[in-house]
Design a protein around this motif. Structure first.
Motif, mmCIF file in Angstrom:
data_model
loop_
_atom_site.group_PDB
_atom_site.id
_atom_site.type_symbol
_atom_site.label_atom_id
_atom_site.label_comp_id
_atom_site.label_asym_id
_atom_site.label_seq_id
_atom_site.Cartn_x
_atom_site.Cartn_y
_atom_site.Cartn_z
ATOM 1 N N SER A 149 0.823 -1.205 0.000
ATOM 2 C CA SER A 149 0.000 0.000 0.000
ATOM 3 C C SER A 149 0.867 1.270 0.000
ATOM 4 O O SER A 149 1.898 1.336 0.669
ATOM 5 C CB SER A 149 -0.912 0.008 1.225
ATOM 6 O OG SER A 149 -1.532 1.275 1.380
ATOM 7 N N ALA A 150 0.374 2.274 -0.719
ATOM 8 C CA ALA A 150 1.027 3.580 -0.683
ATOM 9 C C ALA A 150 0.857 4.258 0.673
ATOM 10 O O ALA A 150 1.466 5.301 0.932
ATOM 11 C CB ALA A 150 0.471 4.469 -1.794
ATOM 12 N N GLU A 156 5.827 5.563 3.293
ATOM 13 C CA GLU A 156 5.978 6.861 3.948
ATOM 14 C C GLU A 156 7.456 7.170 4.185
ATOM 15 O O GLU A 156 7.899 8.315 4.025
ATOM 16 C CB GLU A 156 5.191 6.871 5.262
ATOM 17 C CG GLU A 156 3.669 6.888 5.058
ATOM 18 C CD GLU A 156 2.890 6.780 6.360
ATOM 19 O OE1 GLU A 156 3.545 6.658 7.428
ATOM 20 O OE2 GLU A 156 1.645 6.809 6.308
ATOM 21 N N ASN A 157 8.222 6.125 4.548
ATOM 22 C CA ASN A 157 9.662 6.313 4.730
ATOM 23 C C ASN A 157 10.359 6.582 3.393
ATOM 24 O O ASN A 157 11.352 7.320 3.335
ATOM 25 C CB ASN A 157 10.282 5.096 5.411
ATOM 26 C CG ASN A 157 9.912 5.016 6.890
ATOM 27 O OD1 ASN A 157 9.477 6.002 7.482
ATOM 28 N ND2 ASN A 157 10.080 3.845 7.474
ATOM 29 N N PRO A 164 13.275 2.257 7.571
ATOM 30 C CA PRO A 164 12.998 0.998 6.871
ATOM 31 C C PRO A 164 12.014 1.211 5.724
ATOM 32 O O PRO A 164 10.965 1.834 5.900
ATOM 33 C CB PRO A 164 12.384 0.111 7.960
ATOM 34 C CG PRO A 164 12.871 0.691 9.254
ATOM 35 C CD PRO A 164 12.982 2.165 9.022
ATOM 36 N N GLY A 165 12.361 0.726 4.551
ATOM 37 C CA GLY A 165 11.499 0.859 3.393
ATOM 38 C C GLY A 165 11.855 2.037 2.509
ATOM 39 O O GLY A 165 11.323 2.171 1.400
ATOM 40 N N LEU A 189 1.296 3.583 -15.672
ATOM 41 C CA LEU A 189 2.249 2.702 -14.988
ATOM 42 C C LEU A 189 3.019 3.434 -13.891
ATOM 43 O O LEU A 189 3.260 2.885 -12.817
ATOM 44 C CB LEU A 189 3.227 2.126 -16.014
ATOM 45 C CG LEU A 189 4.362 1.257 -15.468
ATOM 46 C CD1 LEU A 189 3.818 0.017 -14.767
ATOM 47 C CD2 LEU A 189 5.308 0.849 -16.599
ATOM 48 N N LEU A 190 3.397 4.683 -14.157
ATOM 49 C CA LEU A 190 4.235 5.417 -13.207
ATOM 50 C C LEU A 190 3.406 6.412 -12.399
ATOM 51 O O LEU A 190 2.551 7.111 -12.948
ATOM 52 C CB LEU A 190 5.361 6.147 -13.944
ATOM 53 C CG LEU A 190 6.330 5.274 -14.742
ATOM 54 C CD1 LEU A 190 7.411 6.124 -15.372
ATOM 55 C CD2 LEU A 190 6.948 4.177 -13.870
ATOM 56 N N ARG A 191 3.685 6.431 -11.117
ATOM 57 C CA ARG A 191 3.019 7.367 -10.205
ATOM 58 C C ARG A 191 4.001 8.481 -9.840
ATOM 59 O O ARG A 191 5.056 8.224 -9.245
ATOM 60 C CB ARG A 191 2.564 6.617 -8.944
ATOM 61 C CG ARG A 191 2.196 7.528 -7.781
ATOM 62 C CD ARG A 191 2.023 6.734 -6.500
ATOM 63 N NE ARG A 191 2.100 7.616 -5.352
ATOM 64 C CZ ARG A 191 1.269 7.581 -4.306
ATOM 65 N NH1 ARG A 191 0.312 6.685 -4.268
ATOM 66 N NH2 ARG A 191 1.421 8.421 -3.305
ATOM 67 N N GLU A 192 3.660 9.687 -10.186
ATOM 68 C CA GLU A 192 4.504 10.826 -9.820
ATOM 69 C C GLU A 192 4.366 11.076 -8.318
ATOM 70 O O GLU A 192 3.260 11.275 -7.814
ATOM 71 C CB GLU A 192 4.090 12.067 -10.614
ATOM 72 C CG GLU A 192 4.965 13.269 -10.348
ATOM 73 C CD GLU A 192 4.603 14.462 -11.221
ATOM 74 O OE1 GLU A 192 5.039 15.581 -10.890
ATOM 75 O OE2 GLU A 192 3.876 14.265 -12.224
ATOM 76 N N THR A 193 5.479 11.047 -7.614
ATOM 77 C CA THR A 193 5.464 11.154 -6.151
ATOM 78 C C THR A 193 6.493 12.189 -5.700
ATOM 79 O O THR A 193 7.667 12.127 -6.080
ATOM 80 C CB THR A 193 5.797 9.781 -5.514
ATOM 81 O OG1 THR A 193 4.873 8.797 -6.006
ATOM 82 C CG2 THR A 193 5.703 9.855 -4.000
#
Length: 586
Positions: A149-150, A156-157, A164-165, A189-193
């Motif tokens: 999950s996002a 979040e890390n 971690p992560g 396909l790609l999520r801009e974050t």
């Protein structure tokens, strides 16, 4: 023993060398192998189990029920406790294994967008409810290995750039050539974050709430081995590797079924079977049949693979009254060697996948099937083809409603056609999986689709236990009829050595209106002919066509009628199935 530890360490190191041949690791392979073995508690000073190759850890008594933790609910108790009560009351002497679909905290996709792999969703219960179920049933756990999950702490890390992560997720550039990537969905396909390290584009095979892991980072493998060890401690006897075909990504390739993916599965198999050789790995690879078969490896990858081609082919057979495609596919399927088997199912929490029918049904057949299912109230999920066109990916409908009629429309044979489908599936080579809503004869849940906006919700009803019990206790309800007949079939099936998942199987040639196959027990003492009329007209079986040995005593295990091989013909009613055996365990 130390010698066993050294041998295992060498084998694990070999897997890692193959996986990371093109990756610059931050530690020696031998050190990573030691870390993985320590995580699985495979220590030098402990005896390490040596698994026997080509051993079958299953038999004809194994039936897996597929269910959500909250498919049956009582407002006065946690759903996992209610599920246990339901199983003890209505599935006694039928079900011995249970696939509890993801029961972890999640943010979307009914559990397959996991927020926390290490805890039980509070709305379902707690770990004690799971371990209580494990006392009576072999439990299948989902290992959602491709993505999480996002909203997870790991992601979040990743956004913060620390903890971690923070380096667990696969990224790419919008300028990369991604034209070859195989997509099961039509979302970008790609999520801009936005992260503390700037804008990143996170790979999302399924949805933007399901962010893909980067297995080129060995810490991701270590994290999942910790999860696997936890699940073993909590009672997992079967691991379902969800969407595992997409696990390894290389920009410029299809990013599906890559060699490294297969090697990661072999690594997991090696570590798990040295903890407990009886634990089974099943790969969930909803892909064309030929590709799916590769996940057996050489009996060193999955113990079992989902027989994804069976649902669309069997539904097509029963709505057209023509078994030619099902028969051709079955004749082409290689027998599973000892130590491997098929996982047969015709309904699950997902819909009827159409990709596994590619190359087996032509476009016209698929179009007719899709149109028929839409007429029966089904929904269609779409995917983008290599040329950017939308193609039907999945039919969303309950199996009970999918079989309410034929291409000519609904008719009066719904229950018989539905039972026929299961009689065919239950007798086939492999371990059967039965969806709880098939056991209950559940119809399409349009209200849930309206509430969620998700097509798959049509086949994910949550039953109120008191309402369900009233229906199951009513001899006139479809639910009572289905559960009664399904339970009878399952109990008969479990008593037949010829229905061992690895027993010999041959397809019979009985024309296109009769579908049949022959099974023989591993000790060759029991012969069993499974013959189904897949039409709404009465059909005759010429008994000389199936060559019943005259010196044997033959009986249909379902009707209890004796079969005289010299009588010439056997009449089968619409959608009747016979299981003709030369042994009667009763």
């Amino acid at each position: 023993m130390t010698a066993n530890w050294n041998t295992l360490h060498e084998k694990v190191s070999h897997h890692l060398q193959a996986i990371y041949a093109d990756v610059q690791l931050d530690r020696p392979v031998g050190e990573l192998a030691t870390q993985l073995m320590k995580t699985m508690r495979l220590h030098e000073d402990n005896d390490i189990v040596s698994p026997q190759s080509h051993s079958n850890y299953w038999d004809e008594e194994d039936i897996i029920m597929i269910t959500y933790g909250d498919s049956v609910m009582d407002g006065h108790e946690k759903p996992l406790f209610t599920l246990n009560r339901f199983l003890q009351t209505y599935c006694k002497n039928t079900i011995n294994k249970v696939h509890i679909l993801p029961f972890f905290p999640y943010s979307s996709d009914d559990g397959f967008s996991v927020i926390d792999y290490s805890s039980v969703n509070e709305s379902l219960g707690e770990w004690s409810d799971v371990t209580r179920l494990a006392e009576d049933y072999g439990l299948m756990f989902d290992l959602v290995v491709n993505h999480c999950s996002a909203r997870s702490a790991w992601f979040e890390n990743f956004i913060k750039g620390e903890g971690p992560g923070s380096d667990f997720f696969f990224t790419a550039s919008p300028d990369d050539d991604l034209s070859q990537v195989t997509r099961p969905r039509v979302s970008p396909l790609l999520r801009e974050t936005q992260t503390n390290d700037g804008t990143k584009y996170v790979w999302c095979t399924f949805s933007h709430d399901q962010v893909d892991f980067d297995f080129t980072n060995p810490n991701v493998v270590l994290a999942f081995m910790e999860i696997i060890r936890l699940y073993i401690d909590k009672g997992a006897k079967i691991f379902r590797l969800d969407a595992v075909a997409f696990l390894w990504k290389i920009v410029g390739t299809s990013c599906i079924n890559l060699d490294q993916t297969h090697e990661v599965i072999r690594l997991m198999r090696t570590l798990i079977e040295h903890v407990d050789p009886g634990i089974i790995i099943i790969t969930e690879t909803n892909i064309p049949n030929r590709e799916n078969l590769t996940y057996f490896g050489n009996a060193n990858e999955a113990h079992a693979i989902y027989n994804f081609s069976l649902p669309p082919l069997l539904v097509n057979t029963l709505v057209t009254g023509d078994c030619r495609y099902l028969k051709s596919w079955m004749m082409s399927m290689p027998p599973a060697q000892n130590g491997t088997t098929y996982f047969n199912f015709i309904a699950s929490h997902d819909g009827i996948g159409l990709r596994p029918a590619e190359g087996l049904l032509d476009d016209e057949e698929i179009s007719t099937l899709v149109h028929t299912m839409q007429n029966f109230g089904g929904k269609i999920s779409w995917r983008a083809s290599a040329h950017g066109q939308q193609k039907p990916y999945e039919i969303n409908i309950t199996l009970f409603d999918a079989l309410q009629g034929t291409t000519a429309g609904p008719d009066r044979w719904q229950v018989d056609r539905f039972i026929c489908a299961h009689a065919i599936m239950l007798g086939m080579e492999g371990i059967p999986g039965v969806y709880i809503h098939s056991l209950l004869g559940t119809s399409n849940d349009y209200e849930k689709v309206a509430n969620t906006g998700q097509n798959r919700s049509i086949n994910r009803k949550r039953w109120d236990l008191s309402e369900l019990e009233a229906l199951l206790d009513s001899p006139f309800s479809q639910h009572h009829k289905v559960l009664t007949r399904m339970s009878q079939l399952i109990r008969i099936r479990k008593a037949q050595p010829a229905f061992h998942p690895n027993a010999t199987q041959f397809t019979l040639q009985l024309g296109n209106q009769l579908f049949g196959y022959w099974r023989q027990s591993l000790d060759r003492k029991q012969s069993l002919f499974c013959i189904a009329n897949i039409t709404c007209e009465e059909q005759s079986v010429l008994l000389t066509d199936i060559n019943l040995i005259g010196t044997d005593h033959w009986i249909d295990l379902i009707t209890r009628e004796e079969i005289d091989g010299d009588s010439g013909y056997l009449q089968l009613k619409p959608y009747q199935t016979v299981w003709i055996s030369n042994q009667d365990p009763q």
